[in-house]
Design a protein around this motif. Structure first.
Motif, PDB file in Angstrom:
ATOM      1  N   GLY A 259       0.826  -1.194   0.000  1.00  0.00           N
ATOM      2  CA  GLY A 259       0.000   0.000   0.000  1.00  0.00           C
ATOM      3  C   GLY A 259       0.860   1.244   0.000  1.00  0.00           C
ATOM      4  N   ILE A 260       0.229   2.378  -0.277  1.00  0.00           N
ATOM      5  CA  ILE A 260       0.921   3.665  -0.315  1.00  0.00           C
ATOM      6  C   ILE A 260       0.103   4.670   0.487  1.00  0.00           C
ATOM      7  CG2 ILE A 260       1.715   5.571  -1.771  1.00  0.00           C
ATOM      8  CD1 ILE A 260       1.966   3.555  -4.073  1.00  0.00           C
ATOM      9  N   ILE A 261       0.785   5.441   1.321  1.00  0.00           N
ATOM     10  CA  ILE A 261       0.182   6.571   2.024  1.00  0.00           C
ATOM     11  C   ILE A 261       0.785   7.822   1.406  1.00  0.00           C
ATOM     12  CG2 ILE A 261      -0.088   7.737   4.246  1.00  0.00           C
ATOM     13  CD1 ILE A 261       0.403   4.891   5.521  1.00  0.00           C
ATOM     14  N   ILE A 262      -0.055   8.734   0.972  1.00  0.00           N
ATOM     15  CA  ILE A 262       0.458   9.879   0.221  1.00  0.00           C
ATOM     16  C   ILE A 262      -0.257  11.165   0.620  1.00  0.00           C
ATOM     17  CG2 ILE A 262      -1.152   9.492  -1.706  1.00  0.00           C
ATOM     18  CD1 ILE A 262       1.088  10.411  -3.619  1.00  0.00           C
ATOM     19  N   THR A 263       0.504  12.251   0.664  1.00  0.00           N
ATOM     20  CA  THR A 263      -0.065  13.593   0.772  1.00  0.00           C
ATOM     21  C   THR A 263       0.091  14.212  -0.610  1.00  0.00           C
ATOM     22  OG1 THR A 263       0.627  13.775   3.072  1.00  0.00           O
ATOM     23  CG2 THR A 263       0.069  15.815   1.955  1.00  0.00           C
ATOM     24  N   ALA A 264      -0.964  14.201  -1.399  1.00  0.00           N
ATOM     25  CA  ALA A 264      -0.880  14.638  -2.797  1.00  0.00           C
ATOM     26  C   ALA A 264      -1.847  15.781  -3.052  1.00  0.00           C
ATOM     27  CB  ALA A 264      -1.191  13.479  -3.739  1.00  0.00           C
ATOM     28  N   ASN A 265      -1.342  16.829  -3.708  1.00  0.00           N
ATOM     29  CA  ASN A 265      -2.203  17.957  -4.047  1.00  0.00           C
ATOM     30  C   ASN A 265      -2.008  18.412  -5.486  1.00  0.00           C
ATOM     31  OD1 ASN A 265      -3.652  18.990  -1.450  1.00  0.00           O
ATOM     32  ND2 ASN A 265      -1.584  18.475  -0.785  1.00  0.00           N
ATOM     33  N   ASN A 266      -1.452  17.548  -6.317  1.00  0.00           N
ATOM     34  CA  ASN A 266      -1.362  17.932  -7.722  1.00  0.00           C
ATOM     35  C   ASN A 266      -2.277  17.040  -8.553  1.00  0.00           C
ATOM     36  OD1 ASN A 266       0.174  15.853  -9.423  1.00  0.00           O
ATOM     37  ND2 ASN A 266       1.512  16.014  -7.619  1.00  0.00           N
ATOM     38  N   GLU A 267      -2.847  17.638  -9.577  1.00  0.00           N
ATOM     39  CA  GLU A 267      -3.848  16.958 -10.396  1.00  0.00           C
ATOM     40  C   GLU A 267      -3.210  16.057 -11.454  1.00  0.00           C
ATOM     41  OE1 GLU A 267      -6.060  20.163 -11.994  1.00  0.00           O
ATOM     42  OE2 GLU A 267      -6.984  20.731 -10.089  1.00  0.00           O
ATOM     43  N   HIS A 268      -1.891  16.087 -11.584  1.00  0.00           N
ATOM     44  CA  HIS A 268      -1.220  15.342 -12.638  1.00  0.00           C
ATOM     45  C   HIS A 268      -1.032  13.875 -12.283  1.00  0.00           C
ATOM     46  CE1 HIS A 268      -0.416  19.209 -14.528  1.00  0.00           C
ATOM     47  NE2 HIS A 268       0.085  19.638 -13.390  1.00  0.00           N
ATOM     48  N   LEU A 269      -1.412  13.498 -11.071  1.00  0.00           N
ATOM     49  CA  LEU A 269      -1.223  12.112 -10.643  1.00  0.00           C
ATOM     50  C   LEU A 269      -2.422  11.228 -10.948  1.00  0.00           C
ATOM     51  CD1 LEU A 269       0.526  12.287  -7.149  1.00  0.00           C
ATOM     52  CD2 LEU A 269       1.489  11.514  -9.291  1.00  0.00           C
TER      53      LEU A 269
END
Length: 333
Positions: free
Chosen positions: A121-131
């Motif tokens: 699994g992955i825990i992520i803090t993501a705020n870009n729409e390119h993912l």
């Protein structure tokens, strides 16, 4: 000098077949208790360490959890990472820390790397729409931290940012502050948007003009934003910082300008990282449940991996106000 130990050595010492040793190590089939004990004793005596990469390829599981953050210099994210690592280890997993520097290419590369490693699994803090494409095509569960999850994420964990800003602003007003300024975090972050809205709503309820300066989550940029704040609003008497780290930067600028805390200006931080209790004066701050955030993120990964489902996708955790020495009620208030 270390001696390379093979499965055949363990099998010979335990008096069992190579296949039995493999079954005990990987848990792929039932082995009698007596044989299991013999294998485990042989492993203990030899110090045998199975090849984790080979085992992960066979089982399609590496017992790894990835943690992708925009900056390891963010104290809050580092403390959450410690909680994630503790809970992962307790649950039989290891954590891999990936620092993206808010670079979409690095984030996408780390997701692909973790997929290739058969991470669970992955825990992520993501705020870009390119993912979006990488997240949509990722076959392993991804838990999003500090933001609501869309359909491509397994689950999300965040604290109640709107309420946090409300209780911080109410506290400054209760202390007698009337010239309030918010050091607003990056507006592309939903957490910053929610805190801004909480601050604005309370100010308007008290007929106070909501004022703000933009501030990123780094110390150096916090110093720049603090200097901008006092150029634009020199009579400020109460400040809500976007994070504790920004509050530390703010305190440096106040010291340079010979302004006293809390006599001249009161400060409320956000996060309640460990350093907030060590600075002088100690920092009044909104406490996020750091340990609980980390534990829950891991538990959601484990729940999905081991049971194939997650009971609750959206998880909102409560916050609280820690009143310390950077605020106090003014006389006559």
């Amino acid at each position: 000098m270390s001696i390379l130990v093979h499965i055949s050595d363990i099998a010979r010492m335990a008096g069992v077949s190579n296949a039995t040793v493999s079954r005990v190590i990987n848990g792929t089939a039932k082995v009698s208790e007596e044989k299991t004990k013999r294998v485990e004793e042989a492993i203990r005596k030899t110090g045998f360490n199975p090849n984790e990469i080979a085992r992960s390829l066979y089982k399609k599981s590496s017992r790894l959890i990835g943690y992708i953050v925009p900056s390891i210099l963010n104290i809050f994210l580092s403390e959450v990472g410690r909680a994630i690592e503790d809970e992962a280890f307790r649950s039989g997993y290891k954590m891999i820390l990936c620092n993206s520097d808010e670079n979409p290419e690095k984030e996408a590369s780390y997701i692909k790397m973790l997929m290739g490693m058969n991470a669970d699994g992955i825990i992520i803090t993501a705020n870009n729409e390119h993912l979006e494409e990488e997240i949509r095509n990722c076959p392993i569960p991804i838990v999003l931290m500090d933001k609501s999850a869309d359909a491509f994420y397994a689950a999300s964990v965040q604290s109640d940012n709107y309420t946090g800003a409300r209780i911080a602003t109410e506290h400054l007003i209760d202390c007698g502050c009337r010239k309030l300024v918010l050091m607003r975090g990056p507006i592309q972050y939903s957490s910053s948007q929610q805190r801004y809205q909480g601050y604005v709503d309370v100010c308007r309820e008290h007929q106070i003009e909501p004022l703000f300066v933009n501030s990123r989550y780094s110390y150096d940029e916090g110093v720049q934003s603090a200097r901008e704040l006092f150029e634009r609003y020199p009579h400020t008497d109460g400040i809500l910082a976007s994070t504790d780290l920004v509050a530390f930067a703010l305190y440096k600028v106040l010291y340079e300008q010979h302004r006293k805390v809390p006599d001249d200006v009161m400060i409320v931080g956000y996060d309640d990282v460990g350093l907030s209790r060590l600075m002088i004066p100690t920092l009044t701050t909104v406490a996020q449940p750091i340990e609980e955030i980390g534990r829950l993120c891991v538990q959601l990964i484990v729940e999905q991996t081991e049971h194939g489902t997650i009971q609750q996708r959206e998880n909102m955790l409560p916050v609280s106000l820690k009143i310390r020495e950077t605020t106090r009620r003014k006389e006559g208030v």
